[in-house]
Design a protein around this motif. Structure first.
Motif, PDB file in Angstrom:
ATOM      1  N   ASN A  48       0.852  -1.195   0.000  1.00  0.00           N
ATOM      2  CA  ASN A  48       0.000   0.000   0.000  1.00  0.00           C
ATOM      3  C   ASN A  48       0.885   1.241   0.000  1.00  0.00           C
ATOM      4  N   VAL A  49       0.419   2.265  -0.700  1.00  0.00           N
ATOM      5  CA  VAL A  49       1.091   3.551  -0.630  1.00  0.00           C
ATOM      6  C   VAL A  49       0.018   4.629  -0.503  1.00  0.00           C
ATOM      7  N   VAL A  50       0.223   5.583   0.394  1.00  0.00           N
ATOM      8  CA  VAL A  50      -0.699   6.692   0.606  1.00  0.00           C
ATOM      9  C   VAL A  50      -0.083   7.950   0.004  1.00  0.00           C
ATOM     10  N   ILE A  51      -0.773   8.523  -0.981  1.00  0.00           N
ATOM     11  CA  ILE A  51      -0.265   9.711  -1.674  1.00  0.00           C
ATOM     12  C   ILE A  51      -1.030  10.932  -1.183  1.00  0.00           C
ATOM     13  N   SER A 341       6.735   1.610 -13.926  1.00  0.00           N
ATOM     14  CA  SER A 341       6.856   0.518 -12.958  1.00  0.00           C
ATOM     15  C   SER A 341       6.440  -0.783 -13.625  1.00  0.00           C
ATOM     16  N   VAL A 342       7.411  -1.471 -14.193  1.00  0.00           N
ATOM     17  CA  VAL A 342       7.099  -2.699 -14.932  1.00  0.00           C
ATOM     18  C   VAL A 342       6.607  -3.767 -13.976  1.00  0.00           C
ATOM     19  N   ASN A 343       5.819  -4.694 -14.512  1.00  0.00           N
ATOM     20  CA  ASN A 343       5.286  -5.810 -13.741  1.00  0.00           C
ATOM     21  C   ASN A 343       4.479  -5.355 -12.521  1.00  0.00           C
ATOM     22  N   THR A 344       3.751  -4.241 -12.679  1.00  0.00           N
ATOM     23  CA  THR A 344       2.935  -3.714 -11.594  1.00  0.00           C
ATOM     24  C   THR A 344       1.463  -3.745 -11.998  1.00  0.00           C
ATOM     25  N   ALA A 345       0.633  -4.231 -11.093  1.00  0.00           N
ATOM     26  CA  ALA A 345      -0.819  -4.247 -11.321  1.00  0.00           C
ATOM     27  C   ALA A 345      -1.492  -3.527 -10.167  1.00  0.00           C
ATOM     28  N   ILE A 346      -2.440  -2.638 -10.472  1.00  0.00           N
ATOM     29  CA  ILE A 346      -3.168  -1.901  -9.445  1.00  0.00           C
ATOM     30  C   ILE A 346      -4.323  -2.747  -8.934  1.00  0.00           C
ATOM     31  N   ASN A 347      -4.280  -3.108  -7.664  1.00  0.00           N
ATOM     32  CA  ASN A 347      -5.374  -3.855  -7.058  1.00  0.00           C
ATOM     33  C   ASN A 347      -6.545  -2.930  -6.703  1.00  0.00           C
ATOM     34  N   LYS A 348      -6.197  -1.756  -6.165  1.00  0.00           N
ATOM     35  CA  LYS A 348      -7.232  -0.782  -5.797  1.00  0.00           C
ATOM     36  C   LYS A 348      -6.601   0.590  -5.670  1.00  0.00           C
ATOM     37  N   ALA A 349      -7.274   1.595  -6.221  1.00  0.00           N
ATOM     38  CA  ALA A 349      -6.860   2.988  -6.057  1.00  0.00           C
ATOM     39  C   ALA A 349      -8.073   3.761  -5.558  1.00  0.00           C
ATOM     40  N   GLU A 350      -8.028   4.190  -4.313  1.00  0.00           N
ATOM     41  CA  GLU A 350      -9.171   4.854  -3.685  1.00  0.00           C
ATOM     42  C   GLU A 350      -8.806   6.288  -3.321  1.00  0.00           C
ATOM     43  N   LEU A 351      -9.561   7.232  -3.858  1.00  0.00           N
ATOM     44  CA  LEU A 351      -9.356   8.648  -3.576  1.00  0.00           C
ATOM     45  C   LEU A 351     -10.375   9.083  -2.523  1.00  0.00           C
ATOM     46  N   ILE A 352      -9.897   9.702  -1.447  1.00  0.00           N
ATOM     47  CA  ILE A 352     -10.750  10.015  -0.298  1.00  0.00           C
ATOM     48  C   ILE A 352     -10.735  11.511  -0.034  1.00  0.00           C
ATOM     49  N   PHE A 353     -11.939  12.097   0.068  1.00  0.00           N
ATOM     50  CA  PHE A 353     -12.112  13.506   0.434  1.00  0.00           C
ATOM     51  C   PHE A 353     -12.801  13.562   1.791  1.00  0.00           C
ATOM     52  N   LEU A 454      -4.924   9.616  -1.684  1.00  0.00           N
ATOM     53  CA  LEU A 454      -5.047   8.568  -2.690  1.00  0.00           C
ATOM     54  C   LEU A 454      -4.320   7.345  -2.146  1.00  0.00           C
ATOM     55  N   ILE A 455      -5.083   6.312  -1.826  1.00  0.00           N
ATOM     56  CA  ILE A 455      -4.515   5.079  -1.273  1.00  0.00           C
ATOM     57  C   ILE A 455      -4.470   4.034  -2.387  1.00  0.00           C
ATOM     58  N   ILE A 456      -3.261   3.618  -2.735  1.00  0.00           N
ATOM     59  CA  ILE A 456      -3.077   2.667  -3.830  1.00  0.00           C
ATOM     60  C   ILE A 456      -2.569   1.344  -3.261  1.00  0.00           C
TER      61      ILE A 456
END
Length: 463
Positions: A48-51, A341-353, A454-456
């Protein structure tokens, strides 16, 4: 040699069963199955990464919205202590239910405009004044084109000058205080029963409708050219906050609709009884009636006025409002780096306000039930992301009242950026229901403790 005897088939089955038993005996844990056959580096990691730092936002004026024939027409004036003054006026056609037969020697008694509502937004203690004028210019509704099978497009936008389309002669006016019978302290109220505004109009309108020639009523088009409808404007009488009414204007299967009603007598009625009842003739707002709102916002004196439409990001508070009011321009930098970012798949990208519940004053002004997060293309046009097309419920955007957040799933859109199918040209945030309700909300900016996130969640294939 053919294997067709029962004895040979039996031997084969025993061999299969024995092999299966050996496999399950040696592989008691599914995690170990085949692991000794794979390189130790050929694994999948999930992270997980939080942007937050790459997100910027600013409040801007929304482009003029269409106001023709919404589900509900709005009417009223409100002075919002945070969002400034909003004034909404209304114009509509009124149609014949059938060819009106006033009988012999009809005499007009009175005429009233009936406006119904059961939803409102604002201060129910503020007196407002309704003024009514007859339209001198036709409103045009969408019409079916027989040659194409489609509808002609006659849009009216919020800046349409409805007053210039009307006569200067005041047909009627009335002061009123909005009523609500629902037992609630919220000022974004939905009532349990219809409320009525009964506005007396000048007798000249009744006389005009009664004296219409048969050729003026031979069909709907002829009648609408004879009587084009009404323009209704409001103004505040008191210095209070004011109210925006959500009118139940158009007739439907369960409701008669707002109307003009002419009360009259005729020769037959007068002769049939010593104390005749006054007769009535309605002219109804139907789903086919052209309707439009003029909506005007005045943001002078608001806390965000000096920064409105600024190119500089506003990091503290952000403002969103329906009725062609305010929206957000949002930029999320460095999304393009995910493409590398090769060989990367997004499981979930959630944008929160996150809603600022104090600045929004939710106890007085209800927040929008849903917002829309849209994508900007290279030409500056907006469209909904692929996630919405996949499933509106998957895409989200509704208000979560447990933590007062709006959450958007933009997983597929981000994957499109990674795959090089889309470019990152920025985004907009606006209300979902633009022209049939007044709602607004204050959101926390990117520099707040929670703000915009943005939590990816992504999977990385390591080789």
């Amino acid at each position: 040699m053919k294997i067709n005897s029962k004895k040979n088939i039996h031997r084969i089955l025993l061999a299969v069963i024995a092999l299966t038993a050996i496999i399950f005996t040696r592989c008691n844990k599914y995690d170990d199955l085949g692991m000794e056959l794979l390189p130790s580096t050929d694994l999948i990691t999930v992270k997980n990464v939080v942007i937050k730092d790459d997100i910027s936002a600013r409040t801007i004026l929304e482009d003029s919205i269409r106001t023709d024939s919404p589900v509900n027409n709005l009417l009223g004036v409100i002075d919002d202590p945070v969002f400034g003054k909003t004034t909404i006026n209304f114009a509509s056609q009124f149609r014949l239910l059938s060819f009106p037969d006033y009988g012999d020697n009809p005499v007009a008694d009175s005429v009233f405009l009936y406006l119904y509502y059961y939803k409102l937004y604002g201060d129910t203690a503020t007196t407002q004044r309704i003024k009514v004028y007859e339209l001198e210019e036709n409103l045009i509704a969408d019409q079916l084109n027989d040659s194409t099978g489609g509808y002609s497009d006659y849009p009216y936008y919020q800046d349409v000058d409805l007053k210039s389309m009307a006569s200067n002669f005041l047909l009627g006016e009335m002061d009123f205080v909005p009523r609500i019978t629902a037992d609630t302290s919220d000022l974004g109220v939905i009532d349990t029963t219809y409320q009525l505004l009964r506005v007396p109009l000048d007798i000249s309108l009744a006389e005009k409708l009664i004296s219409a020639d048969s050729l003026d009523m031979i069909n709907t088009e002829a009648f609408l050219d004879y009587f084009k409808g009404l323009f209704i404007e409001t103004e505040k009488v008191d210095d209070g906050g004011g109210t925006i009414l959500s009118l139940e204007a158009a007739r439907n299967s369960s409701f008669q609709g707002s109307a003009i009603v002419v009360y009259y007598n005729n020769e037959e009625n007068m002769n049939n009884t010593d104390d005749p009842d006054t007769l009535s003739m309605p002219y109804i707002v139907t789903a086919s009636s052209a309707r439009a709102n003029h909506i005007e916002h005045d943001y002078s004196g608001t806390p965000f006025f000096n920064d409105l439409n600024s190119e500089d990001p506003q990091d503290s508070l952000l403002y969103v409002q329906s009725t062609g009011g305010l929206e957000l321009k949002i930029d999320i930098d460095n999304l393009g780096t995910w493409k590398d970012s090769v060989n990367t798949a997004i499981n979930k990208a959630e944008l929160i306000f996150k809603v600022d519940t104090t600045a929004s004053d939710l106890g007085t002004y209800k927040a929008p039930s849903q917002l829309l997060f849209t994508i900007i293309d290279s030409a500056g046009s907006e469209y909904l992301p692929k996630d919405y097309q996949f499933s509106p419920s998957f895409y989200g955007g509704v208000l979560y009242k447990d933590d007062y957040t709006y959450r958007f799933n933009i997983t597929q859109h981000l994957q499109q950026i990674i795959d090089g199918e889309r470019k990152n040209n920025g985004f907009k945030l606006t209300t979902a229901f633009k022209n049939n309700e007044l709602k607004r909300v204050v959101l926390k900016g990117p520099d707040s403790e929670i703000g915009i996130q943005l939590i990816i969640t992504y999977s990385k294939f390591l080789q």
